[in-house]
Design an enzyme around this catalytic site. Structure first.
Site, PDB file in Angstrom:
ATOM      1  CB  CYS A  83      -0.934   0.016   1.202  1.00  0.00           C
ATOM      2  SG  CYS A  83      -1.452  -1.635   1.718  1.00  0.00           S
ATOM      3  CB  SER A 207      -9.635   3.131   2.991  1.00  0.00           C
ATOM      4  OG  SER A 207      -8.800   1.994   3.101  1.00  0.00           O
ATOM      5  CB  ILE A 209     -12.497  -1.841  -3.225  1.00  0.00           C
ATOM      6  CG1 ILE A 209     -12.313  -2.871  -2.110  1.00  0.00           C
ATOM      7  CG2 ILE A 209     -12.011  -2.353  -4.585  1.00  0.00           C
ATOM      8  CD1 ILE A 209     -10.939  -3.459  -1.999  1.00  0.00           C
ATOM      9  CE  LYS A 332     -14.682   5.152   6.214  1.00  0.00           C
ATOM     10  NZ  LYS A 332     -15.297   5.265   4.896  1.00  0.00           N
ATOM     11  CG  HIS A 336      -5.992   2.884   0.543  1.00  0.00           C
ATOM     12  ND1 HIS A 336      -4.771   3.275   0.038  1.00  0.00           N
ATOM     13  CD2 HIS A 336      -5.740   1.780   1.305  1.00  0.00           C
ATOM     14  CE1 HIS A 336      -3.832   2.432   0.474  1.00  0.00           C
ATOM     15  NE2 HIS A 336      -4.385   1.524   1.228  1.00  0.00           N
TER      16      HIS A 336
END
Ligand SMILES: [Zn+2]
Ligand SMILES: [Zn+2]
Lengths: 387, 140, 387, 140
Positions: A83, A207, A209, A332, A336
């Site tokens: 990430c 958060s 997809i 959030k 993300h």
């Protein structure tokens, strides 16, 4: 080392872009950034991305982007740090310019997540964790954060909606970000009613997809790129750049509630910038889950262990607060798109520092810290930007 | 899980085989080439006794691919008596009976199947320690 | 920019390591390199790898390797540029040291390919090509090379076993490399009898599916790491480092038989090193397929278009020839563990320059060029090493 | 192929829809956001007439996953009459009849299935141009 400036930014709206491939998303952000920087060409392209192989069947991604975006023949490399892949690309770009190897580079973060079904995407995200001793046990990436959250809530006696403050703040700020995926406010009651994904972690802790791409153009201070008379905003300088790692698996940490790599990379970045925590006017932290928000505030050094959640509840992290956090909605609310997130943070910080953050402008913002976390704290990159 | 990887880790997954560091005497699970405590080459094999304590736990409602049919299920961070912590599913227990600090013991169980014709994977899971006592007819 | 030296190397045997995971392979190479460099710690780790996600279910790979190898808390980033991922990591490591950002870094290339069935591995390798307009058509990566080979053979009127020279040379050299996967010689007759995989390309035109890991330790010239009295061999210097890209798809090139990125990155690397082709004492080229050997010799500049194959037939590329090529067996015989290959090339070049290449020693080798190609020519990295 | 990707590229794959660059008049396939010839924004849609020539070809004996049942099959680099080249399977022709320079025409065909229950993917393939003539009863 040369001083490195950000002279242009670009970003796509974060969301479900069913009509765009990963290359189209990348191209949109690349073109906006070049346009914003008033340049037509760059020497190299660094692409932060985690899942192009798993979710688009495409590796050699940086060459693919360079080709599709008309940046023909330039150096192009993809960086992966789960990430935190976006911030990894930012750091590679920073290094390439700081070294004098390149005068002007483009850093892109891009992720296309809406190519597959939910549980396949969940499985792909799990590759950020230990494949054999975490993921193989049936643990999703969300579940790893839920394990940290459950322990945190128990150990520090946090009330039921005690971690709600991070999401409430993120959604409040996201309302005014035209590139954010979610532009609605939420209340503590909404949070309390939110569906549990992996107990005690609920939808509003997490958060989304999503798809997205963000890009920045870097150049060396004093470069001819900077003297273009058509530019009307001041360039932002990268004052600090640092990276650190921790154990891959949460269970291998002597204290699973301590983000050691956040702590370490923060200290290194501050030292390089010659700044202290008090000098930081706003913080873009990696709030992929509320619990990461709380643990990050503690590891960065603003809060004592076990108290991070309180800071989100009492206005401390508001735009008007002592330390504005996730000023454009964070992970959030802005969203993300995994490998793109670190570059979105850079784009947003540049706008804050240039006074272009609109309703979310932090008054007199002169120094911002952005932090991107890969896995459950295993890879962390911290950058400090100033104007 | 990939078949060769499954084969390579069979002793760890079936029997909790880890290591003891010859330099610092700490217990290590899973086995590593370098001791995470003292950075010396890690040591001889050690079979963990399989009992431990729930450090944290969660009930998954959105499982990753391969685990869809099992949801909801409980996963925990289990701290083994000898020291190391690991991530594992809990079994033979209702989700609402699990709590932090609960004593558990390892049992080998079926974990998942790689599709209808694929390999069946077995692995350690953990169940409440009282189950062993209850089976033996002993009160705890 | 600081001058960058290679002060230690490590490599595992290339082959089918059923008993080792990607992390175990990585650890073996890391430990050998640290031992060889007489250092215990480094500031950062750059990991070249293409397929850890697809074939081991593991991303966040660099953090995973750092953790497993006891390089705790250091910066760690994975670079991906398909089959050139290893050289991409070398270039990132080079940049990090040249910039002054780090004094000492470790560059690792690692690939674990024997975790899956053949056609799954074939499909995974296809991710180096255009996912929609090449791979989706049922084209394997091998088939793309076969398409170039078929055209080359037709256009330049190459006889049946005309491209055999590259594989014969590679196998002859591989015989004496204890880390090579194949250590047997082959003849033109063997080549002629070899099974066709994708016409006209046969097994003996093609590098094998295999596992491997290689590592080098880089440090800045003048660094305290260099003054360690226990070192008994001279460090090798990276004199040139360059990267270039071409279109992702073979069909998008104005001349599909010209490797434009090879040409470009070679010229840039030579310019930086202040050297010419005549100065190069040996060349590690990217002979994943014989046709790439021929086309590379042409694009690098040693041969006119359509004549590269002849050079392999008349002794020119032997250890004793004018330009020794693939001196430790190259991709064909040493093996091509995809993301590791670029670092194997660096390890082998260092040994040549230090006079430690055993029976394959090129006399008086003082300057070597190594070249790593990602995809069918889309990503190319060229490094020039000297002593 | 991923379903959304399949949907996004349907016009290209079923009907050879590309572009003509408004700046340099060159034909482009597949469509791009930037013209690869002059780097200007690429142009309006153009339906290619579907005829071209074999630039190179190969017969695959070791297919990637998803194509196992079809092997051996022939793949070619086809240069379209309007200029661009693409990669496609050849159909309605024996492998040993294919040669460089052979004229071919596009036909939409089934390409593969994503497993027994998955999506069926269609795409352009190319067949010898004489097939069209033969069907129409015309000698060439
Ligand atoms: Zn120890
Ligand atoms: Zn044009």
């Amino acid at each position: 080392m040369k001083k490195v400036c950000i002279i242009g930014t670009g970003q796509t709206e974060v969301g479900e872009h069913w009509d765009k491939s990963i290359l189209h998303l990348a191209h949109d952000a690349v073109m906006s950034a070049l346009l914003d920087a008033h340049v037509e060409a760059v020497d190299a392209l660094f692409v932060g991305n985690m899942l192009s192989g798993a979710l688009s069947g495409q590796e050699n991604l940086a060459a693919a982007v360079a080709d599709f975006s008309g940046l023909r023949n330039i150096e192009a490399v993809k960086t992966e740090a789960a990430c935190a892949s976006g911030a990894a690309a930012l750091r590679m770009g920073y290094t390439a310019v700081a070294s004098g190897l390149h005068d002007r580079v483009l850093v892109l973060g891009v992720e296309k997540m809406t190519n597959t079904l939910g549980h396949d995407t969940t499985a792909a995200l799990g590759m950020a964790a230990d494949a054999v001793y975490e993921t193989f046990q049936g643990v999703s990436f969300t579940a790893l954060n839920a394990l940290m959250m459950q322990r945190y809530v128990w150990q520090y006696d946090v009330p039921d909606t005690g971690l709600a403050g991070f999401s409430i703040n993120a959604h409040r700020n996201g309302c005014h970000n035209p590139h954010a995926m979610f532009r609605h406010a939420i209340t503590e009651e909404d949070y309390g009613r939110s569906r549990v994904i992996s107990s005690p972690l609920c939808v509003l802790d997490s958060s989304p997809i999503c798809d997205g791409a963000a890009a920045v153009v870097l150049c060396a201070a004093g470069s001819s790129s900077l003297s273009d008379g058509s530019r009307h905003v001041a360039p932002v300088t990268i004052l600090g750049s640092a990276a650190a790692t921790d154990t891959l698996a949460v269970h291998d940490r002597s204290d699973p509630l301590r983000l050691a790599a956040v702590e370490l990379s923060t200290q290194q970045a501050l030292a390089q910038a010659g700044a202290s925590l008090d000098d930081v006017d706003f913080l873009e932290l990696h709030d992929a889950f509320s619990i990461l928000g709380a643990m990050s505030l503690e590891a960065v050094g603003y809060a004592e262990p076990g108290t991070g959640w309180r800071y989100a509840m009492d206005g401390y992290i508001d735009i008007e607060g002592d330390l504005p956090v996730s000023t454009q909605g964070g992970l959030k609310s802005r969203g993300h798109p995994v490998g793109a997130t670190g570059v979105y943070q850079a784009v947003e910080a540049v706008k804050q520092l240039q006074g272009l953050a609109g309703p979310n402008q932090v008054p007199n913002a002169a120094l911002g810290m952005i932090q991107n976390v890969g896995g459950s704290g295993a890879s962390v990159f911290t950058h400090i930007l100033g104007i | 899980m990939f078949v060769p990887s499954s084969w390579r880790t069979r002793h760890q997954r079936y029997s909790l085989i880890g290591e003891v560091c010859p330099a610092c005497d700490k217990h290590i699970f899973p086995p590593r080439d370098v001791c995470p405590h003292c950075d010396q080459p890690a040591g001889p094999a050690h079979k963990f006794n399989g009992t431990g304590m729930v450090f944290s736990y969660t009930t998954l409602f959105q499982p990753p691919a391969g685990f869809e049919s099992q949801a909801p299920y409980v996963v925990a961070l289990v701290q083994l008596d000898e020291g190391p912590m690991l991530t594992a599913q809990l079994t033979d227990v209702e989700a609402d009976e699990v709590e932090i600090g609960m004593k558990v013991e390892m049992v080998p169980r079926k974990l998942m199947e790689d599709g209808p014709q694929g390999q069946v994977h077995y692995c350690y899971k953990f169940r409440p320690l009282w189950a062993k006592a209850a089976q033996a007819g002993v009160s705890v």
